[in-house]
Design a protein around this motif. Structure first.
Motif, PDB file in Angstrom:
ATOM      1  N   ILE A 144      -0.323 -37.268  16.335  1.00  0.00           N
ATOM      2  CA  ILE A 144       1.119 -37.402  16.103  1.00  0.00           C
ATOM      3  C   ILE A 144       1.908 -37.771  17.364  1.00  0.00           C
ATOM      4  O   ILE A 144       2.774 -38.658  17.310  1.00  0.00           O
ATOM      5  N   PRO A 145       1.668 -37.123  18.515  1.00  0.00           N
ATOM      6  CA  PRO A 145       2.431 -37.505  19.717  1.00  0.00           C
ATOM      7  C   PRO A 145       2.292 -38.986  20.068  1.00  0.00           C
ATOM      8  O   PRO A 145       3.285 -39.639  20.427  1.00  0.00           O
ATOM      9  N   GLN A 146       1.101 -39.547  19.941  1.00  0.00           N
ATOM     10  CA  GLN A 146       0.898 -40.966  20.240  1.00  0.00           C
ATOM     11  C   GLN A 146       1.549 -41.857  19.184  1.00  0.00           C
ATOM     12  O   GLN A 146       2.091 -42.919  19.508  1.00  0.00           O
ATOM     13  N   LEU A 147       1.519 -41.417  17.940  1.00  0.00           N
ATOM     14  CA  LEU A 147       2.172 -42.183  16.877  1.00  0.00           C
ATOM     15  C   LEU A 147       3.684 -42.180  17.075  1.00  0.00           C
ATOM     16  O   LEU A 147       4.358 -43.171  16.796  1.00  0.00           O
ATOM     17  N   ASN A 148       4.209 -41.078  17.581  1.00  0.00           N
ATOM     18  CA  ASN A 148       5.642 -41.009  17.885  1.00  0.00           C
ATOM     19  C   ASN A 148       6.013 -41.995  18.993  1.00  0.00           C
ATOM     20  O   ASN A 148       7.070 -42.635  18.950  1.00  0.00           O
ATOM     21  N   GLU A 149       5.146 -42.114  19.984  1.00  0.00           N
ATOM     22  CA  GLU A 149       5.380 -43.076  21.068  1.00  0.00           C
ATOM     23  C   GLU A 149       5.382 -44.496  20.514  1.00  0.00           C
ATOM     24  O   GLU A 149       6.179 -45.340  20.950  1.00  0.00           O
ATOM     25  N   LEU A 150       4.507 -44.738  19.549  1.00  0.00           N
ATOM     26  CA  LEU A 150       4.418 -46.062  18.942  1.00  0.00           C
ATOM     27  C   LEU A 150       5.691 -46.395  18.162  1.00  0.00           C
ATOM     28  O   LEU A 150       6.248 -47.494  18.307  1.00  0.00           O
ATOM     29  N   THR A 151       6.163 -45.468  17.351  1.00  0.00           N
ATOM     30  CA  THR A 151       7.370 -45.741  16.558  1.00  0.00           C
ATOM     31  C   THR A 151       8.602 -45.909  17.445  1.00  0.00           C
ATOM     32  O   THR A 151       9.511 -46.653  17.101  1.00  0.00           O
ATOM     33  N   GLU A 152       8.598 -45.244  18.579  1.00  0.00           N
ATOM     34  CA  GLU A 152       9.727 -45.370  19.507  1.00  0.00           C
ATOM     35  C   GLU A 152       9.869 -46.815  19.986  1.00  0.00           C
ATOM     36  O   GLU A 152      10.974 -47.311  20.181  1.00  0.00           O
ATOM     37  N   LYS A 153       8.747 -47.497  20.148  1.00  0.00           N
ATOM     38  CA  LYS A 153       8.771 -48.888  20.620  1.00  0.00           C
ATOM     39  C   LYS A 153       9.393 -49.832  19.587  1.00  0.00           C
ATOM     40  O   LYS A 153       9.903 -50.889  19.940  1.00  0.00           O
ATOM     41  N   TYR A 154       9.314 -49.438  18.310  1.00  0.00           N
ATOM     42  CA  TYR A 154       9.782 -50.330  17.241  1.00  0.00           C
ATOM     43  C   TYR A 154      10.963 -49.755  16.455  1.00  0.00           C
ATOM     44  O   TYR A 154      11.254 -50.214  15.357  1.00  0.00           O
ATOM     45  N   LYS A 155      11.639 -48.774  17.040  1.00  0.00           N
ATOM     46  CA  LYS A 155      12.723 -48.107  16.322  1.00  0.00           C
ATOM     47  C   LYS A 155      13.881 -49.049  15.985  1.00  0.00           C
ATOM     48  O   LYS A 155      14.632 -48.807  15.028  1.00  0.00           O
ATOM     49  N   ASP A 156      14.045 -50.122  16.744  1.00  0.00           N
ATOM     50  CA  ASP A 156      15.136 -51.069  16.492  1.00  0.00           C
ATOM     51  C   ASP A 156      14.668 -52.326  15.764  1.00  0.00           C
ATOM     52  O   ASP A 156      15.439 -53.267  15.590  1.00  0.00           O
ATOM     53  N   ASN A 157      13.411 -52.338  15.363  1.00  0.00           N
ATOM     54  CA  ASN A 157      12.864 -53.510  14.679  1.00  0.00           C
ATOM     55  C   ASN A 157      12.830 -53.245  13.169  1.00  0.00           C
ATOM     56  O   ASN A 157      12.015 -52.457  12.684  1.00  0.00           O
ATOM     57  N   LYS A 158      13.688 -53.893  12.421  1.00  0.00           N
ATOM     58  CA  LYS A 158      13.801 -53.689  10.977  1.00  0.00           C
ATOM     59  C   LYS A 158      12.609 -54.265  10.214  1.00  0.00           C
ATOM     60  O   LYS A 158      12.445 -54.000   9.013  1.00  0.00           O
ATOM     61  N   ASP A 159      11.774 -55.061  10.890  1.00  0.00           N
ATOM     62  CA  ASP A 159      10.643 -55.703  10.221  1.00  0.00           C
ATOM     63  C   ASP A 159       9.379 -54.855  10.238  1.00  0.00           C
ATOM     64  O   ASP A 159       8.343 -55.263   9.714  1.00  0.00           O
ATOM     65  N   VAL A 160       9.456 -53.676  10.871  1.00  0.00           N
ATOM     66  CA  VAL A 160       8.291 -52.785  10.917  1.00  0.00           C
ATOM     67  C   VAL A 160       8.655 -51.464  10.247  1.00  0.00           C
ATOM     68  O   VAL A 160       9.610 -50.792  10.650  1.00  0.00           O
ATOM     69  N   ILE A 161       7.894 -51.092   9.215  1.00  0.00           N
ATOM     70  CA  ILE A 161       8.155 -49.858   8.469  1.00  0.00           C
ATOM     71  C   ILE A 161       6.962 -48.915   8.606  1.00  0.00           C
ATOM     72  O   ILE A 161       5.819 -49.283   8.312  1.00  0.00           O
ATOM     73  N   PHE A 162       7.230 -47.702   9.076  1.00  0.00           N
ATOM     74  CA  PHE A 162       6.191 -46.699   9.258  1.00  0.00           C
ATOM     75  C   PHE A 162       6.296 -45.655   8.138  1.00  0.00           C
ATOM     76  O   PHE A 162       7.327 -45.011   7.981  1.00  0.00           O
ATOM     77  N   LEU A 163       5.220 -45.480   7.394  1.00  0.00           N
ATOM     78  CA  LEU A 163       5.197 -44.494   6.315  1.00  0.00           C
ATOM     79  C   LEU A 163       3.997 -43.557   6.477  1.00  0.00           C
ATOM     80  O   LEU A 163       2.856 -44.015   6.594  1.00  0.00           O
ATOM     81  N   ALA A 164       4.261 -42.264   6.479  1.00  0.00           N
ATOM     82  CA  ALA A 164       3.203 -41.261   6.560  1.00  0.00           C
ATOM     83  C   ALA A 164       3.077 -40.587   5.201  1.00  0.00           C
ATOM     84  O   ALA A 164       3.954 -39.823   4.795  1.00  0.00           O
TER      85      ALA A 164
END
Length: 240
Positions: A144-164
């Motif tokens: 989870i900590p690494q996945l959080n780092e990943l989503t932080e990089k794309y938080k402003d990109n509307k073309d990437v959707i993360f679903l858990a």
């Protein structure tokens, strides 16, 4: 006769020395190994093992020994370039049988624990990043900590959707997330979704590209899992 015996002895010694050179003794690190951090402190086994699992640290010999003759090792943080080089050289994580690369993704509709709705039946133009997990899954929690780092990089990109997609009920997830923040959009009671795709091992990850095809998938947690997820996102964003 003595000359022949002496000659044989010399040959055997030479061959033994060559064998020792070709097959050096490998050192196996375990809970008894002496491993220091860059601050000079000796780290417990659980601590340096946890650092290594992040993919950001490595271990090398300090070329010194303790007072009782044990070799010492140093766990150190690698540069970004060293991390990338190491992760690229590792075998690609095992593909999930549930999401075969190159096949069309058969989407679904769902809502996360906050009521946000997602329609994955038509994902053209979007990159979808899926994670199937549950609370009592140790590797699921570890990443989870690494996945959080990943989503932080794309938080402003509307073309990437993360679903858990979690198997757990909403009230359990909300209690868990208070202590363990997870920045994916978390879907509760997702067992029926997991069953739809025949997901049987956790965590399972999948990246769907802008054309709606499976770009990458894997099950379990390898040291370079997150590296491959991000690599697949980057490649998917520039395609189409």
């Amino acid at each position: 006769m003595r000359r022949i015996t002496l000659l044989l002895s010399i040959i055997l010694c030479s061959l033994f020395s060559l064998a020792q050179t070709i097959n050096p003794v490998k050192t196996t690190l375990d809970e008894n190994s002496v491993v220091r951090g860059e601050n000079g402190m000796v780290y417990p086994y659980a601590v340096w093992q946890k650092l290594l699992k992040t993919g950001k640290f490595s271990i090398r010999s300090r070329n010194t020994k303790t007072e009782d003759g044990q070799p010492e090792y140093l766990v150190y943080e690698m540069t970004k370039e060293q991390q990338t080089s190491m992760l690229e050289k590792m075998p690609k994580p095992k593909q999930s049988d549930s999401f075969v690369v190159g096949e069309k993704f058969n989407g679904f509709k769902t809502s996360d624990i906050h009521g946000n709705k997602f329609d994955l039946k038509n994902t053209t133009g979007k990159v979808i990043v899926l994670n199937f997990w549950f609370i009592n899954c140790p590797p699921c929690k570890a990443e989870i900590p690494q996945l959080n780092e990943l989503t932080e990089k794309y938080k402003d990109n509307k073309d990437v959707i993360f679903l858990a997609i979690a198997l757990d009920e909403k009230y359990l997830l909300k209690d868990f997330l208070k202590i363990n923040p997870y920045s994916y959009n978390v879907v509760d009671n997702g067992r029926f979704i997991a069953e739809k795709y025949n997901v049987k091992a956790y965590p399972t990850h999948a990246v769907i590209d802008k054309t709606g095809k499976i770009k990458f998938s894997t099950l379990g947690l390898a040291p370079n899992t997150i590296f491959w997820i991000e690599k697949s996102i980057i490649e998917s964003l520039v395609e189409l």
